[in-house]
Enzyme design. Structure first.
Site, PDB file in Angstrom:
ATOM      1  N   ASN A  75       0.982  -1.256  -0.077  1.00 47.74           N
ATOM      2  CA  ASN A  75       0.168  -0.070  -0.125  1.00 47.74           C
ATOM      3  C   ASN A  75       0.855   1.217  -0.112  1.00 47.74           C
ATOM      4  O   ASN A  75       1.889   1.215   0.409  1.00 47.74           O
ATOM      5  CB  ASN A  75      -1.068   0.059   1.331  1.00 47.74           C
ATOM      6  CG  ASN A  75      -1.781   1.098   1.399  1.00 47.74           C
ATOM      7  OD1 ASN A  75      -2.396   1.648   0.081  1.00 47.74           O
ATOM      8  ND2 ASN A  75      -1.896   1.691   2.514  1.00 47.74           N
ATOM      9  N   HIS A  82       0.916   5.184   1.228  1.00 43.77           N
ATOM     10  CA  HIS A  82       0.206   5.998   2.137  1.00 43.77           C
ATOM     11  C   HIS A  82       1.015   7.396   2.159  1.00 43.77           C
ATOM     12  O   HIS A  82       2.253   7.619   2.148  1.00 43.77           O
ATOM     13  CB  HIS A  82       0.314   5.567   3.804  1.00 43.77           C
ATOM     14  CG  HIS A  82      -0.349   6.424   4.700  1.00 43.77           C
ATOM     15  ND1 HIS A  82      -1.661   6.236   4.851  1.00 43.77           N
ATOM     16  CD2 HIS A  82      -0.098   7.352   5.642  1.00 43.77           C
ATOM     17  CE1 HIS A  82      -2.208   6.933   5.858  1.00 43.77           C
ATOM     18  NE2 HIS A  82      -1.175   7.650   6.252  1.00 43.77           N
ATOM     19  N   SER A  95       4.900   6.718   2.466  1.00 49.60           N
ATOM     20  CA  SER A  95       5.292   5.353   2.731  1.00 49.60           C
ATOM     21  C   SER A  95       4.656   4.392   2.037  1.00 49.60           C
ATOM     22  O   SER A  95       3.666   4.468   1.710  1.00 49.60           O
ATOM     23  CB  SER A  95       4.987   5.128   4.408  1.00 49.60           C
ATOM     24  OG  SER A  95       5.118   6.129   5.183  1.00 49.60           O
ATOM     25  N   ASP A 128      -2.981   0.418   7.677  1.00 48.84           N
ATOM     26  CA  ASP A 128      -1.605   0.926   7.925  1.00 48.84           C
ATOM     27  C   ASP A 128      -0.671   0.474   9.040  1.00 48.84           C
ATOM     28  O   ASP A 128       0.155   1.265   9.640  1.00 48.84           O
ATOM     29  CB  ASP A 128      -1.912   2.541   8.065  1.00 48.84           C
ATOM     30  CG  ASP A 128      -2.819   3.305   7.050  1.00 48.84           C
ATOM     31  OD1 ASP A 128      -2.599   2.763   5.807  1.00 48.84           O
ATOM     32  OD2 ASP A 128      -3.315   3.893   7.395  1.00 48.84           O
TER      33      ASP A 128
HETATM   34  C1  GRF Z   1      -2.655   8.688  -2.675  1.00 47.76           C
HETATM   35  O1  GRF Z   1      -2.576  10.016  -2.000  1.00 47.76           O
HETATM   36  C2  GRF Z   1      -2.540   7.642  -1.997  1.00 47.76           C
HETATM   37  O2  GRF Z   1      -1.412   7.712  -1.214  1.00 47.76           O
HETATM   38  C3  GRF Z   1      -3.533   7.370  -1.070  1.00 47.76           C
HETATM   39  O3  GRF Z   1      -4.755   7.490  -1.723  1.00 47.76           O
HETATM   40  C4  GRF Z   1      -4.482   8.822  -2.780  1.00 47.76           C
HETATM   41  C5  GRF Z   1      -4.900   7.901  -4.099  1.00 47.76           C
HETATM   42  O4  GRF Z   1      -4.712   8.824  -5.158  1.00 47.76           O
HETATM   43  N1  GRF Z   1      -3.450   6.036  -0.507  1.00 47.76           N
HETATM   44  P1  GRF Z   1      -4.912   8.192  -6.525  1.00 47.76           P
HETATM   45  O5  GRF Z   1      -6.123   7.640  -6.917  1.00 47.76           O
HETATM   46  O6  GRF Z   1      -3.684   7.246  -6.752  1.00 47.76           O
HETATM   47  O7  GRF Z   1      -4.760   9.531  -7.556  1.00 47.76           O
END
Ligand code: GRF
Length: 200
Positions: free
Chosen positions: A110, A112, A144, A153
């Site tokens: 994932n 973050h 991260s 997370d």
């Molecule tokens: C990103 O900021 C990611 O870190 C978080 O959700 C957002 C998704 O944005 N988990 P996108 O759909 O990839 O543009």
């Protein structure tokens, strides 16, 4: 010739990270191929990202499968159908079912948009993360990439980038500041995991 690792992206929103992962997969050094995009949102922007790149898009949610067991079974069948080896969550707002975490443990990543373990957990997604960082007054935020466990997370962090909060003063500015770093880091980490899987 090494066979590329089959990756499924799970996403709920606009899909900019999905796009970055797909674009990297087209480079000669890529060791993975995005074979599937799964979303719990049938109208998410990521659907059009999938379409543009000719990648199968599958909508799976409590709308398509009101029975939770049927939902997990459908998700599992879909992953098997595409011989998925690694899963990359990219703005996926639904919890990955425990049965899938168990089956793919150590193979679900994932991204973050902050420095875990701070600013993570339930409710810490999207703009809320950046609002919390600004409220904290911390001078640094970051990105991260971590492995996914049963709780939000919590899995081991594989890579982080530290980014100064300044000059951003609003959550929207901070989100926009962090996003390009997400797009840089995530494909590199995913590719490294693919390398480890293929032992090359
Ligand atoms: C990103 O900021 C990611 O870190 C978080 O959700 C957002 C998704 O944005 N988990 P996108 O759909 O990839 O543009």
């Amino acid at each position: 010739m090494v066979q590329p690792v089959h990756v499924a992206i799970f996403a709920s929103g606009r899909g900019s990270n999905a796009e970055a992962l797909i674009r990297f997969s087209q480079r000669p050094e890529a060791l993975y191929r995005v074979v599937l995009i799964v979303s719990n949102n049938s109208t998410a922007g990521v659907r059009y990202v999938a379409q543009q790149h000719g990648i199968p898009f599958v909508h799976l949610s409590s709308v398509t499968h009101p029975d939770p067991e049927a939902y997990v079974a459908a998700l599992r069948t879909t992953l098997h159908q595409y011989a998925v080896e690694l899963i990359a969550l990219a703005g996926y707002l639904k919890k990955v079912p425990p049965a899938i975490v168990q089956e793919y443990r150590g193979r679900i990543l994932n991204i973050h948009p902050a420095l875990l373990p701070k600013f993570g957990g339930e409710g810490m997604y999207g703009i809320h993360v950046h609002e919390a960082v600004l409220r904290s007054g911390e001078p640094y935020t970051g990105v991260s990439v971590h492995l996914v466990e049963e709780e939000y997370d919590t899995g081991p962090v594989l890579a982080q980038l530290r980014i100064p909060v300044a000059p951003a003063t609003t959550a929207e500015e901070l989100a926009a500041r962090v996003l390009p770093y997400e797009h840089e880091l995530y494909p590199l980490v995913l590719n490294q995991c693919a390398r480890v899987l293929r032992r090359c």
